[in-house]
Design a protein around this motif. Structure first.
Motif, PDB file in Angstrom:
ATOM      1  N   HIS A 153      11.154   5.953  -3.638  1.00 43.28           N
ATOM      2  CA  HIS A 153      10.453   5.651  -4.888  1.00 43.28           C
ATOM      3  C   HIS A 153      10.084   4.173  -4.969  1.00 43.28           C
ATOM      4  O   HIS A 153       9.157   3.796  -5.682  1.00 43.28           O
ATOM      5  CB  HIS A 153      11.291   6.055  -6.107  1.00 43.28           C
ATOM      6  CG  HIS A 153      12.584   5.318  -6.263  1.00 43.28           C
ATOM      7  ND1 HIS A 153      13.664   5.518  -5.429  1.00 43.28           N
ATOM      8  CD2 HIS A 153      12.988   4.391  -7.162  1.00 43.28           C
ATOM      9  CE1 HIS A 153      14.667   4.748  -5.808  1.00 43.28           C
ATOM     10  NE2 HIS A 153      14.288   4.052  -6.847  1.00 43.28           N
ATOM     11  N   LYS A 154      10.787   3.325  -4.206  1.00 39.35           N
ATOM     12  CA  LYS A 154      10.434   1.910  -4.105  1.00 39.35           C
ATOM     13  C   LYS A 154       9.547   1.646  -2.894  1.00 39.35           C
ATOM     14  O   LYS A 154       8.569   0.899  -2.974  1.00 39.35           O
ATOM     15  CB  LYS A 154      11.698   1.048  -3.975  1.00 39.35           C
ATOM     16  CG  LYS A 154      12.581   0.993  -5.190  1.00 39.35           C
ATOM     17  CD  LYS A 154      13.728   0.037  -4.908  1.00 39.35           C
ATOM     18  CE  LYS A 154      14.609  -0.134  -6.129  1.00 39.35           C
ATOM     19  NZ  LYS A 154      15.668  -1.141  -5.908  1.00 39.35           N
ATOM     20  N   ALA A 155       9.914   2.247  -1.778  1.00 38.57           N
ATOM     21  CA  ALA A 155       9.257   1.931  -0.503  1.00 38.57           C
ATOM     22  C   ALA A 155       7.867   2.513  -0.389  1.00 38.57           C
ATOM     23  O   ALA A 155       7.000   1.933   0.272  1.00 38.57           O
ATOM     24  CB  ALA A 155      10.123   2.428   0.648  1.00 38.57           C
ATOM     25  N   ARG A 156       7.645   3.658  -1.032  1.00 41.45           N
ATOM     26  CA  ARG A 156       6.367   4.367  -0.880  1.00 41.45           C
ATOM     27  C   ARG A 156       5.182   3.474  -1.242  1.00 41.45           C
ATOM     28  O   ARG A 156       4.187   3.386  -0.525  1.00 41.45           O
ATOM     29  CB  ARG A 156       6.372   5.624  -1.753  1.00 41.45           C
ATOM     30  CG  ARG A 156       5.132   6.483  -1.632  1.00 41.45           C
ATOM     31  CD  ARG A 156       5.168   7.621  -2.627  1.00 41.45           C
ATOM     32  NE  ARG A 156       6.117   8.680  -2.288  1.00 41.45           N
ATOM     33  CZ  ARG A 156       7.226   8.943  -2.975  1.00 41.45           C
ATOM     34  NH1 ARG A 156       7.538   8.210  -4.049  1.00 41.45           N
ATOM     35  NH2 ARG A 156       8.013   9.939  -2.609  1.00 41.45           N
ATOM     36  N   LYS A 157       5.263   2.808  -2.379  1.00 43.81           N
ATOM     37  CA  LYS A 157       4.122   2.033  -2.866  1.00 43.81           C
ATOM     38  C   LYS A 157       3.891   0.748  -2.073  1.00 43.81           C
ATOM     39  O   LYS A 157       2.806   0.161  -2.135  1.00 43.81           O
ATOM     40  CB  LYS A 157       4.311   1.694  -4.345  1.00 43.81           C
ATOM     41  CG  LYS A 157       5.539   0.845  -4.647  1.00 43.81           C
ATOM     42  CD  LYS A 157       5.764   0.696  -6.143  1.00 43.81           C
ATOM     43  CE  LYS A 157       7.033  -0.090  -6.452  1.00 43.81           C
ATOM     44  NZ  LYS A 157       7.308  -0.146  -7.912  1.00 43.81           N
ATOM     45  N   LEU A 158       4.907   0.323  -1.319  1.00 43.56           N
ATOM     46  CA  LEU A 158       4.790  -0.917  -0.541  1.00 43.56           C
ATOM     47  C   LEU A 158       4.341  -0.675   0.894  1.00 43.56           C
ATOM     48  O   LEU A 158       3.873  -1.588   1.571  1.00 43.56           O
ATOM     49  CB  LEU A 158       6.134  -1.656  -0.530  1.00 43.56           C
ATOM     50  CG  LEU A 158       6.648  -2.158  -1.876  1.00 43.56           C
ATOM     51  CD1 LEU A 158       8.065  -2.697  -1.726  1.00 43.56           C
ATOM     52  CD2 LEU A 158       5.729  -3.229  -2.438  1.00 43.56           C
ATOM     53  N   THR A 159       4.495   0.567   1.353  1.00 41.03           N
ATOM     54  CA  THR A 159       4.277   0.901   2.759  1.00 41.03           C
ATOM     55  C   THR A 159       2.930   1.589   2.943  1.00 41.03           C
ATOM     56  O   THR A 159       2.480   2.326   2.074  1.00 41.03           O
ATOM     57  CB  THR A 159       5.406   1.823   3.253  1.00 41.03           C
ATOM     58  OG1 THR A 159       6.676   1.223   2.959  1.00 41.03           O
ATOM     59  CG2 THR A 159       5.319   2.067   4.750  1.00 41.03           C
ATOM     60  N   VAL A 160       2.294   1.344   4.092  1.00 41.02           N
ATOM     61  CA  VAL A 160       1.070   2.057   4.467  1.00 41.02           C
ATOM     62  C   VAL A 160       1.275   3.563   4.244  1.00 41.02           C
ATOM     63  O   VAL A 160       2.341   4.086   4.579  1.00 41.02           O
ATOM     64  CB  VAL A 160       0.754   1.769   5.947  1.00 41.02           C
ATOM     65  CG1 VAL A 160      -0.342   2.672   6.463  1.00 41.02           C
ATOM     66  CG2 VAL A 160       0.377   0.296   6.154  1.00 41.02           C
ATOM     67  N   PRO A 161       0.332   4.283   3.628  1.00 40.50           N
ATOM     68  CA  PRO A 161      -1.048   3.884   3.317  1.00 40.50           C
ATOM     69  C   PRO A 161      -1.257   3.307   1.918  1.00 40.50           C
ATOM     70  O   PRO A 161      -2.371   2.928   1.591  1.00 40.50           O
ATOM     71  CB  PRO A 161      -1.798   5.208   3.446  1.00 40.50           C
ATOM     72  CG  PRO A 161      -0.806   6.220   2.968  1.00 40.50           C
ATOM     73  CD  PRO A 161       0.520   5.733   3.458  1.00 40.50           C
ATOM     74  N   HIS A 162      -0.190   3.247   1.096  1.00 41.96           N
ATOM     75  CA  HIS A 162      -0.358   2.757  -0.273  1.00 41.96           C
ATOM     76  C   HIS A 162      -0.230   1.242  -0.371  1.00 41.96           C
ATOM     77  O   HIS A 162      -0.840   0.613  -1.226  1.00 41.96           O
ATOM     78  CB  HIS A 162       0.666   3.419  -1.198  1.00 41.96           C
ATOM     79  CG  HIS A 162       0.591   4.906  -1.192  1.00 41.96           C
ATOM     80  ND1 HIS A 162      -0.490   5.598  -1.681  1.00 41.96           N
ATOM     81  CD2 HIS A 162       1.467   5.849  -0.719  1.00 41.96           C
ATOM     82  CE1 HIS A 162      -0.289   6.895  -1.535  1.00 41.96           C
ATOM     83  NE2 HIS A 162       0.882   7.074  -0.948  1.00 41.96           N
ATOM     84  N   GLY A 163       0.592   0.659   0.496  1.00 44.35           N
ATOM     85  CA  GLY A 163       0.810  -0.779   0.500  1.00 44.35           C
ATOM     86  C   GLY A 163       0.468  -1.373   1.851  1.00 44.35           C
ATOM     87  O   GLY A 163      -0.161  -0.727   2.695  1.00 44.35           O
ATOM     88  N   ARG A 164       0.933  -2.591   2.096  1.00 42.50           N
ATOM     89  CA  ARG A 164       0.565  -3.307   3.323  1.00 42.50           C
ATOM     90  C   ARG A 164       1.693  -3.377   4.346  1.00 42.50           C
ATOM     91  O   ARG A 164       1.479  -3.827   5.473  1.00 42.50           O
ATOM     92  CB  ARG A 164       0.098  -4.718   2.962  1.00 42.50           C
ATOM     93  CG  ARG A 164      -1.135  -4.726   2.066  1.00 42.50           C
ATOM     94  CD  ARG A 164      -1.594  -6.122   1.743  1.00 42.50           C
ATOM     95  NE  ARG A 164      -2.035  -6.838   2.934  1.00 42.50           N
ATOM     96  CZ  ARG A 164      -2.424  -8.111   2.947  1.00 42.50           C
ATOM     97  NH1 ARG A 164      -2.419  -8.815   1.814  1.00 42.50           N
ATOM     98  NH2 ARG A 164      -2.809  -8.683   4.070  1.00 42.50           N
ATOM     99  N   VAL A 165       2.888  -2.960   3.982  1.00 38.70           N
ATOM    100  CA  VAL A 165       4.005  -2.981   4.930  1.00 38.70           C
ATOM    101  C   VAL A 165       3.775  -1.920   6.004  1.00 38.70           C
ATOM    102  O   VAL A 165       3.356  -0.798   5.708  1.00 38.70           O
ATOM    103  CB  VAL A 165       5.337  -2.734   4.194  1.00 38.70           C
ATOM    104  CG1 VAL A 165       6.501  -2.632   5.184  1.00 38.70           C
ATOM    105  CG2 VAL A 165       5.606  -3.846   3.179  1.00 38.70           C
ATOM    106  N   VAL A 166       4.066  -2.271   7.244  1.00 34.83           N
ATOM    107  CA  VAL A 166       3.858  -1.341   8.357  1.00 34.83           C
ATOM    108  C   VAL A 166       4.731  -0.110   8.176  1.00 34.83           C
ATOM    109  O   VAL A 166       5.743  -0.144   7.473  1.00 34.83           O
ATOM    110  CB  VAL A 166       4.178  -2.000   9.721  1.00 34.83           C
ATOM    111  CG1 VAL A 166       3.278  -3.187   9.993  1.00 34.83           C
ATOM    112  CG2 VAL A 166       5.652  -2.383   9.806  1.00 34.83           C
TER     113      VAL A 166
END
Length: 304
Positions: free
Chosen positions: A213-226
């Motif tokens: 619930h935290k990592a999803r929005k930060l990680t590709v494809p939603h965010g920029r984290v690999v």
């Protein structure tokens, strides 16, 4: 206690895979909704890595079976292809990462064995961390060899680049261990600009609980984290699975914490999975060992 999903990336090892999932279900099944079983597409390279029919049938009410269109094996991430869904879903764990609707997901290897309720323990201990598990490939790290850092101290030891460079160039690994020569032929600029977290820091993915619930929005494809499962090319070396994800999350103020998973499960440390996969005799021995346990503990009967 809320339900979680499980993500497993599978390449061969049918008996070890079955044992991993059946022991997980026995110990933690009441916490698990879906198991995202991603079978690496070895057949695209005309490699038959064995059948997983038995465990797919045993856990058919939970397993979501997915085979990517390509086999990414241990190749470094091609970041310019991440907008391509087929490519992205060939990165380890990424399909389940994007499909799951749970707050937490458990990432596991297919050569582990569970003997306790690791899911309940990790849910009780994750707190506000973005990921919980065994932190660090300390068996490769000169900071660990020099006594400056350890799994429980990765947040405290933060060298500047000059110190990191000295550590890698002057620290002798203990007998039987080695370091990756990240400084050859020259350091990747990511380490020069930001030497912390250290190159071998990660949450080892053979049993890691992610706060999706935290990592999803930060990680590709939603965010920029690999992607969590990305392997990164750095000069002539690689950063292993989840190392760059770990670094980028900490750079954004998130925290991964160490947890003693081995009270509840077994995985070889240092890991032997890749060596087992490519060494015929060792592969056969590990498969036979897993088969005997499947027969004794889960009533496995060979078909045909």
């Amino acid at each position: 206690m809320p339900l979680i999903d499980v993500m497993i990336s599978v390449c061969g090892k049918p008996f070890q895979t079955s044992l991993a999932l059946m022991s997980l279900e026995r110990e933690c099944g009441r916490h698990i909704d879906k198991i995202y079983f991603v079978e690496e597409n070895t057949k695209s390279q005309n490699i038959d890595a064995g059948s997983h029919e038995w465990v797919l049938d045993q856990l058919k009410d939970k397993i979501v079976h997915f085979v990517p269109t390509r086999w990414n094996y241990c190749f470094p991430l091609e970041a310019d292809k991440l907008a391509d869904t087929d490519y992205r879903h060939s990165v380890r764990y990424q399909y389940g990462w994007e499909m799951s609707d749970k707050d937490h997901v458990l990432v596991i290897h297919n050569d582990v064995y569970f003997h306790g309720d690791v899911v309940a323990a990790m849910l009780d201990n994750i707190g506000d961390s973005i990921c919980l598990g065994h932190v660090g490939q300390c068996w490769y790290c000169p900071a660990a060899f020099a006594g400056k850092c350890a799994s429980d101290r990765h947040l405290e030891y933060r060298p500047d680049f000059d110190e990191l460079n000295r550590l890698y160039k002057t620290t002798r690994a203990p007998e039987g261990y080695n370091t990756r020569a990240y400084f050859k032929p020259t350091w990747d600029d990511r380490f020069v600009r930001q030497p912390w977290p250290l190159p071998e820091c990660r949450v080892n993915e053979w049993c890691a609980l992610v706060a999706l619930h935290k990592a999803r929005k930060l990680t590709v494809p939603h965010g920029r984290v690999v992607p969590f499962g990305a392997i990164i090319g750095v000069g002539k070396q690689i950063q292993d699975v989840s190392c760059q994800w770990f670094r980028e999350m900490h750079h954004r103020g998130q925290v991964c914490r160490n947890f003693d998973i081995y009270k509840y499960m077994h995985h070889d440390v240092p890991p032997t999975g890749q060596a087992t996969l490519i060494t015929k005799d060792r592969y056969a021995d590990k498969e036979l060992e897993a088969l005997e346990r499947l027969k004794a503990e889960f009533g496995f009967v060979a078909q045909g």
